[in-house]
Design an enzyme around this catalytic site. Sequence first.
Site, mmCIF file in Angstrom:
data_model
loop_
_atom_site.group_PDB
_atom_site.id
_atom_site.type_symbol
_atom_site.label_atom_id
_atom_site.label_comp_id
_atom_site.label_asym_id
_atom_site.label_seq_id
_atom_site.Cartn_x
_atom_site.Cartn_y
_atom_site.Cartn_z
ATOM 1 N N GLN A 89 -92.221 36.390 -4.806
ATOM 2 C CA GLN A 89 -91.768 37.519 -5.631
ATOM 3 C C GLN A 89 -92.810 38.042 -6.625
ATOM 4 O O GLN A 89 -93.134 39.220 -6.611
ATOM 5 C CB GLN A 89 -90.490 37.122 -6.372
ATOM 6 C CG GLN A 89 -89.906 38.233 -7.222
ATOM 7 C CD GLN A 89 -88.631 37.792 -7.914
ATOM 8 O OE1 GLN A 89 -87.575 37.706 -7.300
ATOM 9 N NE2 GLN A 89 -88.729 37.469 -9.183
ATOM 10 N N GLU B 61 -91.047 45.929 -11.397
ATOM 11 C CA GLU B 61 -91.452 45.485 -12.737
ATOM 12 C C GLU B 61 -92.823 46.027 -13.124
ATOM 13 O O GLU B 61 -93.448 45.530 -14.061
ATOM 14 C CB GLU B 61 -91.427 43.955 -12.826
ATOM 15 C CG GLU B 61 -90.031 43.386 -12.631
ATOM 16 C CD GLU B 61 -89.907 41.915 -13.005
ATOM 17 O OE1 GLU B 61 -90.853 41.357 -13.602
ATOM 18 O OE2 GLU B 61 -88.860 41.325 -12.696
ATOM 19 N N ASP C 255 -94.016 33.409 -9.248
ATOM 20 C CA ASP C 255 -92.569 33.202 -9.163
ATOM 21 C C ASP C 255 -92.220 33.301 -7.690
ATOM 22 O O ASP C 255 -92.233 34.382 -7.101
ATOM 23 C CB ASP C 255 -91.802 34.244 -9.993
ATOM 24 C CG ASP C 255 -90.297 33.984 -9.972
ATOM 25 O OD1 ASP C 255 -89.864 33.036 -9.277
ATOM 26 O OD2 ASP C 255 -89.555 34.738 -10.640
ATOM 27 N N GLU D 177 -92.801 29.148 -10.593
ATOM 28 C CA GLU D 177 -91.381 29.297 -10.933
ATOM 29 C C GLU D 177 -90.535 29.262 -9.661
ATOM 30 O O GLU D 177 -90.927 29.845 -8.645
ATOM 31 C CB GLU D 177 -91.202 30.633 -11.661
ATOM 32 C CG GLU D 177 -89.776 30.986 -12.038
ATOM 33 C CD GLU D 177 -89.723 32.308 -12.803
ATOM 34 O OE1 GLU D 177 -90.708 32.653 -13.491
ATOM 35 O OE2 GLU D 177 -88.705 33.000 -12.695
ATOM 36 N N ASP E 85 -85.746 28.912 -12.930
ATOM 37 C CA ASP E 85 -85.053 30.148 -13.318
ATOM 38 C C ASP E 85 -83.658 30.120 -12.695
ATOM 39 O O ASP E 85 -82.681 29.763 -13.351
ATOM 40 C CB ASP E 85 -85.896 31.350 -12.852
ATOM 41 C CG ASP E 85 -85.176 32.682 -12.946
ATOM 42 O OD1 ASP E 85 -84.102 32.750 -13.547
ATOM 43 O OD2 ASP E 85 -85.703 33.697 -12.418
ATOM 44 N N LYS F 284 -83.136 33.676 -19.857
ATOM 45 C CA LYS F 284 -82.702 35.067 -19.723
ATOM 46 C C LYS F 284 -81.330 35.186 -20.370
ATOM 47 O O LYS F 284 -80.373 34.537 -19.918
ATOM 48 C CB LYS F 284 -82.586 35.434 -18.243
ATOM 49 C CG LYS F 284 -83.918 35.549 -17.492
ATOM 50 C CD LYS F 284 -83.650 35.619 -15.992
ATOM 51 C CE LYS F 284 -84.853 36.070 -15.180
ATOM 52 N NZ LYS F 284 -84.622 35.852 -13.721
ATOM 53 N N ARG G 89 -85.572 40.988 -17.244
ATOM 54 C CA ARG G 89 -85.040 41.074 -15.888
ATOM 55 C C ARG G 89 -85.800 42.165 -15.144
ATOM 56 O O ARG G 89 -86.516 42.958 -15.728
ATOM 57 C CB ARG G 89 -83.536 41.445 -15.894
ATOM 58 C CG ARG G 89 -82.607 40.477 -16.601
ATOM 59 C CD ARG G 89 -82.681 39.045 -16.125
ATOM 60 N NE ARG G 89 -82.502 38.804 -14.718
ATOM 61 C CZ ARG G 89 -81.560 38.029 -14.175
ATOM 62 N NH1 ARG G 89 -80.667 37.457 -14.947
ATOM 63 N NH2 ARG G 89 -81.534 37.798 -12.882
ATOM 64 N N SER G 90 -85.575 42.216 -13.820
ATOM 65 C CA SER G 90 -86.272 43.259 -13.058
ATOM 66 C C SER G 90 -85.707 44.646 -13.355
ATOM 67 O O SER G 90 -86.425 45.641 -13.297
ATOM 68 C CB SER G 90 -86.217 42.951 -11.568
ATOM 69 O OG SER G 90 -84.907 42.659 -11.163
ATOM 70 N N LYS H 243 -92.343 36.497 -20.577
ATOM 71 C CA LYS H 243 -92.537 37.096 -19.244
ATOM 72 C C LYS H 243 -91.717 38.377 -19.172
ATOM 73 O O LYS H 243 -90.506 38.340 -19.325
ATOM 74 C CB LYS H 243 -92.050 36.095 -18.178
ATOM 75 C CG LYS H 243 -92.181 36.572 -16.744
ATOM 76 C CD LYS H 243 -91.460 35.633 -15.769
ATOM 77 C CE LYS H 243 -91.615 36.128 -14.335
ATOM 78 N NZ LYS H 243 -90.531 35.644 -13.455
#
Length: 428
Positions: free
Chosen positions: A161, A203, A241, A285, A312, A337, A366-367, A388
């Site tokens: 990702q 992102e 990630d 991650e 995560d 998060k 978040r995305s 991040k």
Amino acid sequence: AITEIKARQVFDSRSVPTVEVDVHLAGGGWGRGTVPSGASTGKFEALELRDGDAGSFQGKAVYQAIGHVESIIAPALLGLDATDQVAIDQLLCQLDGTENKSRLGANSILAVSMAVAWAAARGSNVPLYRYLGGANAKQLPLPMIQIIGGGAHARATTDLQDYLVIPVGSTSFSQGYEMVVNVYQATKKVFERHGKPLATADEGGFWPTGFSTNEEGLQLLVEGIEEAGYQPGKEVAIALDIASSEFYEEDGSYRLALENRSFTRDEFIDYLCDLADRYPIISIEDGMAETDWEGSRKLTERIGKRLQLIGDDLFTTSVPRIQKGVRQGVYNSVLIKMNQIGTITETLDAIESTKSAGYLPVISARSGETEDATIVHLAIATNAGQLKVGSVARSERTVKWNEVLRIEEELGAAAHYAGKDIFKRILS
Ligand code: PGA
Ligand code: ZN
């Protein structure tokens, strides 16, 4: 005291509806919370309530969640003292009454929780990081920044990702940020040289068009770091990630569709260890899937002394899940998060239990994001050490990084920069 709570539907960076709440106080203070939304969400996250009416924003409208704020939450909170964040968050959980906030929705609850915190901070005339963190809130985070975005944020063009960098050679936040901006610009040149289109993923990182392997992202990233004039690993290190829950199959295998390869758990651990051997990677991650505790433990056994291993989807910012991981020796870092758990207080609890176990918290966006910069204040309030936020492009990303720059200026000589020393706590 809280005099008014107003909820509305606004839109996130993917043009998906989301919940925004304003809280007003007697005497004129006010605060706003706008919640983000994930794409590669973990299955143990608190519930994001969406209407499911196909005729309205493809089922993603949030009018029900907004209705809950106005008809259930607001009447219960009017008149309460906004500085009593813990009591208000507890009340929000009670009003919902479920384990995963599925009645009122974690989106409606979190928007209120955030707006209350901002209102209380403004009402007390202090920045949010100082209000939440007190006099000792002074640590600026080491940034973890996406350069190439794949997986669920680029229609699965790659299986992995996020291809990110950490400016481990930096001695201040602004210097570290400048290094990453240089890597971003240099990687743009590298993409052009390789004939790759400069499209942008969710992102803000580059969209990985025409990759034939997942490793290609690592090769381009190393080239970008060198092109920018930095020593890979020494000055700028790589973080990944993997978000492996996205390609974990029911039979327990890990499938890289791009390469048409399937791995058993042990083979996938070998694959990750091999990447870590051959590239200047400092952090991985979600190397293993959110239900694969045994694989996560084995991966930690193999490389947990050399690399930061972040959970995560595995931990979903939940204290019991973090504690389970700590007991089993799984990973050494936790992605934090707010909307995975749903209130500011529970998020602070998750950060606290992460730190007290000797694990490192990484505060994360978040995305699907908005102009809300609460997470920056959260990172500094808790001296979390890492942040991040996606890439250095797209305003929903830069609104966070620019806020760190402003706070760096505001703290002046009082600021302490996390820097790469934070990894000493977990690596040998
Ligand atoms: P998400 O991605 O917000 O789509 O879940 C971010 C991440 O996986 O860290
Ligand atoms: Zn993740």
